[in-house]
Design a protein around this motif. Structure first.
Motif, mmCIF file in Angstrom:
data_model
loop_
_atom_site.group_PDB
_atom_site.id
_atom_site.type_symbol
_atom_site.label_atom_id
_atom_site.label_comp_id
_atom_site.label_asym_id
_atom_site.label_seq_id
_atom_site.Cartn_x
_atom_site.Cartn_y
_atom_site.Cartn_z
ATOM 1 N N LYS A 93 12.161 -16.280 -10.148
ATOM 2 C CA LYS A 93 12.468 -14.458 -9.821
ATOM 3 C C LYS A 93 11.689 -14.451 -8.519
ATOM 4 O O LYS A 93 12.228 -14.208 -7.203
ATOM 5 C CB LYS A 93 12.139 -13.636 -10.757
ATOM 6 N N LYS A 94 10.540 -15.244 -8.727
ATOM 7 C CA LYS A 94 9.452 -15.267 -7.543
ATOM 8 C C LYS A 94 9.813 -15.267 -6.508
ATOM 9 O O LYS A 94 9.943 -14.981 -4.836
ATOM 10 C CB LYS A 94 8.220 -14.774 -8.050
ATOM 11 N N ARG A 95 10.455 -17.011 -6.146
ATOM 12 C CA ARG A 95 10.325 -17.469 -5.635
ATOM 13 C C ARG A 95 11.319 -17.378 -4.879
ATOM 14 O O ARG A 95 11.769 -17.593 -3.865
ATOM 15 C CB ARG A 95 10.950 -19.433 -6.404
ATOM 16 N N VAL A 96 12.962 -16.491 -5.470
ATOM 17 C CA VAL A 96 14.157 -16.040 -5.221
ATOM 18 C C VAL A 96 13.939 -14.968 -4.345
ATOM 19 O O VAL A 96 14.250 -15.013 -3.043
ATOM 20 C CB VAL A 96 15.307 -16.085 -5.648
ATOM 21 N N GLN A 130 14.478 -14.526 -0.182
ATOM 22 C CA GLN A 130 15.881 -14.021 0.227
ATOM 23 C C GLN A 130 14.941 -13.692 1.907
ATOM 24 O O GLN A 130 15.445 -12.790 2.662
ATOM 25 C CB GLN A 130 16.008 -12.650 -0.251
ATOM 26 N N GLN A 131 13.261 -13.083 1.944
ATOM 27 C CA GLN A 131 12.765 -12.820 2.334
ATOM 28 C C GLN A 131 12.867 -13.262 3.617
ATOM 29 O O GLN A 131 12.041 -12.612 5.216
ATOM 30 C CB GLN A 131 11.435 -11.929 2.021
ATOM 31 N N LEU A 132 12.722 -14.693 4.136
ATOM 32 C CA LEU A 132 13.024 -15.404 4.971
ATOM 33 C C LEU A 132 14.160 -15.209 5.924
ATOM 34 O O LEU A 132 15.178 -14.679 5.544
ATOM 35 C CB LEU A 132 12.953 -17.226 4.617
ATOM 36 N N ASP A 133 13.543 -15.602 7.234
ATOM 37 C CA ASP A 133 14.953 -15.263 8.006
ATOM 38 C C ASP A 133 15.548 -16.195 8.095
ATOM 39 O O ASP A 133 16.669 -16.671 8.815
ATOM 40 C CB ASP A 133 13.516 -16.029 10.177
ATOM 41 N N ASN A 134 14.891 -17.873 7.679
ATOM 42 C CA ASN A 134 15.715 -19.022 7.180
ATOM 43 C C ASN A 134 16.039 -19.509 5.921
ATOM 44 O O ASN A 134 14.610 -20.462 5.602
ATOM 45 C CB ASN A 134 15.290 -20.173 8.059
#
Ligand SMILES: [Mg+2]
Length: 208
Positions: A46-49, A53-57
């Motif tokens: 969950k943390k990694r997902v 999601q917050q990354l530009d890419n």
């Protein structure tokens, strides 16, 4: 008249160990121990997902699962073979295609898929058992995956870790980010190419 006995100093008795293992499984402690590791894997996923999601890419995240005693339980066969059996006999049991899902890892699998995390199965089973393995996975609720890697029928080296590591490298070379690798054997997890490893309990056997 009672007689006294001189006892030998000796290692634990094999039959008693087997009884303890049956107790470990049947009491529910085994499942609890699986659950405890899967809970940590779930939190990590969950943390990694979320971070992704917050990354530009965003990256294409992936999870690697071993099969036997990670997502499908061999316990019924293990017990039937009295915690032994020749490799050939064990492989025959694998080819039956009736292994039930290990419920906590099935849930983790579903969570991964719900979040578009790619799932790869990497198993020491041979290619000749591909079809029966596919059917068994589907019957148990593992309905789709990005890749299913089985060992070539003529694969000789004994160690599973080199083989499994090479496949994870291949997966990452394809552009996937393996966030976690989950297995019941230390040899499932050695050699990197996963951000975090999760070792499930298996006191029943060891694969080098
Ligand atoms: Mg396994």
């Amino acid at each position: 008249m009672t007689s006294s006995t001189i006892w030998a100093d000796e290692p634990p008795n094999l039959d008693q160990i087997k009884q303890k293992l049956i107790q470990y499984h049947d009491s529910g402690q085994y499942k609890k121990d699986v659950q405890a590791v899967v809970e940590r894997a779930t939190a990590y996923l969950k943390k990694r997902v979320k971070e992704n999601q917050q990354l530009d890419n965003p990256q294409q995240l992936a999870v690697v699962f071993d099969i036997d005693d990670t997502v499908l339980s061999n316990y019924a066969h293990i017990k039937e073979l009295n915690f032994g059996g020749r490799l050939q006999t064990i492989k025959k049991f694998e080819a039956k295609g009736t292994d039930p899902a290990i419920e906590p890892t099935l849930k983790l699998y579903k969570l991964a898929r719900d979040h578009d995390v790619a799932v790869f199965f990497v198993t020491g089973r041979n290619e000749r058992h591909r079809q029966v393995t596919i059917e068994n996975l589907k019957k148990a609720g593992f309905t789709e995956w990005a890749g299913l890697y089985l060992k070539p029928n003529d694969y000789k080296p004994k160690s599973a870790s080199k083989y499994k590591r090479a496949i994870r490298k291949k997966i990452e070379d394809q552009g996937y980010e393996i966030i976690m690798n989950i297995g019941d054997q230390p040899s499932d997890l050695k050699g990197g190419y996963a951000d975090k490893n999760f070792k499930l309990p298996n006191p029943f056997y060891r694969i080098p």
